[in-house]
Design an enzyme around this catalytic site. Sequence first.
Site, mmCIF file in Angstrom:
data_model
loop_
_atom_site.group_PDB
_atom_site.id
_atom_site.type_symbol
_atom_site.label_atom_id
_atom_site.label_comp_id
_atom_site.label_asym_id
_atom_site.label_seq_id
_atom_site.Cartn_x
_atom_site.Cartn_y
_atom_site.Cartn_z
ATOM 1 N N GLU A 199 12.593 2.295 14.107
ATOM 2 C CA GLU A 199 11.724 3.372 13.632
ATOM 3 C C GLU A 199 10.494 3.425 14.516
ATOM 4 O O GLU A 199 10.346 2.642 15.451
ATOM 5 C CB GLU A 199 11.341 3.153 12.166
ATOM 6 C CG GLU A 199 10.670 1.825 11.892
ATOM 7 C CD GLU A 199 10.515 1.545 10.403
ATOM 8 O OE1 GLU A 199 10.684 2.471 9.592
ATOM 9 O OE2 GLU A 199 10.209 0.385 10.056
ATOM 10 N N LEU B 160 11.478 1.055 6.866
ATOM 11 C CA LEU B 160 10.830 1.459 5.631
ATOM 12 C C LEU B 160 11.557 2.661 5.029
ATOM 13 O O LEU B 160 11.882 3.603 5.759
ATOM 14 C CB LEU B 160 9.371 1.836 5.899
ATOM 15 C CG LEU B 160 8.553 2.184 4.658
ATOM 16 C CD1 LEU B 160 8.240 0.928 3.859
ATOM 17 C CD2 LEU B 160 7.265 2.900 5.044
ATOM 18 N N TYR C 177 0.832 -1.200 0.000
ATOM 19 C CA TYR C 177 0.000 0.000 0.000
ATOM 20 C C TYR C 177 0.867 1.250 0.000
ATOM 21 O O TYR C 177 2.060 1.199 0.267
ATOM 22 C CB TYR C 177 -0.931 0.007 1.216
ATOM 23 C CG TYR C 177 -0.265 0.343 2.534
ATOM 24 C CD1 TYR C 177 -0.405 1.609 3.100
ATOM 25 C CD2 TYR C 177 0.504 -0.598 3.226
ATOM 26 C CE1 TYR C 177 0.202 1.925 4.307
ATOM 27 C CE2 TYR C 177 1.099 -0.294 4.427
ATOM 28 C CZ TYR C 177 0.955 0.973 4.967
ATOM 29 O OH TYR C 177 1.573 1.289 6.160
ATOM 30 N N LYS D 117 6.593 -2.136 1.878
ATOM 31 C CA LYS D 117 5.432 -1.517 2.532
ATOM 32 C C LYS D 117 4.209 -2.427 2.368
ATOM 33 O O LYS D 117 3.307 -2.177 1.555
ATOM 34 C CB LYS D 117 5.161 -0.126 1.958
ATOM 35 C CG LYS D 117 4.270 0.734 2.839
ATOM 36 C CD LYS D 117 4.230 2.167 2.324
ATOM 37 C CE LYS D 117 3.294 3.051 3.126
ATOM 38 N NZ LYS D 117 3.771 3.262 4.517
#
Length: 284
Positions: A179, A204, A32, A147
């Site tokens: 993260e 990411l 996505y 992702k």
Amino acid sequence: MRTVYVNGVFCPENQGVVSIFDRGFLFADGVYEVTSVLDGKLIDFSGHMARLRRSMSELSIPAPASEDELLSIHRQLVDKNALAEGLIYMQVSRGAADRDFLFPAGDIRPSLVLFTQTGQLRDRPAAKTGLKVVTLPDLRWARRDIKTVQLLYPSMAKTEAKRRGADDAWLVEDGFVTEGSSNNAYIVNADGALITRPLSHAILPGITRSAILRLATETGLTVEERPFSIEEALAAREAFITSASSFVMPVVEIDGHKIGDGAPGEIAGRLRAIYIDEAVKTAV
């Protein structure tokens, strides 16, 4: 009622359906992107398309449409929903097939779904007050650079952070921050250097991250792409996060400890302002 897009059709949201055999539903076999909208225009669209292509390539999911077609769909959704400020969520799954752990053989049509979300992005109150985060172990799978829609652990982490009275969680692996639950994490040390983890399978590759590191360098900041520990974060002058929906958001507390003087930092505020200004100018 919102207009959504499902596999070639614009329709009211209560009429948008996908197959119960869709592999996004059964296996989280999908990817996505979330694109922000300011003043009715798309922010960092080309970056999101590049990352989408990479995510699909890593999972061998064929493209459901060309980039020009996807841009047209995004723009039509903005118009049909009169979206001045908010988000467009786009999801591509491998498609519908009989349930089998093996990727289906033969020609299978990917599923493509998009919908809008209204929301305040430019003037979010948290940009002035800052966020409180807690640290949690990073228990996600090892390919966080893709992702994918398998977001159960980030959802668990955000929920646990909320239970502890915080706004979000920073995830920790081998003593170092990877993260945030849905964002990239940064600190500014006592020397004024901006520090964030380098790209790898562990995090990411944020579209906003890329822009912020470039803008930071252009404004004369020292940028260090390296892991940082919780202890280093607690001693930092500033901390902040970046994402497509939050842009740059200051972090003022980690695990109950104030960062700096406990107020949003000057560098985070400056980068946020510069980013928004450039993003609006280059929006499509």
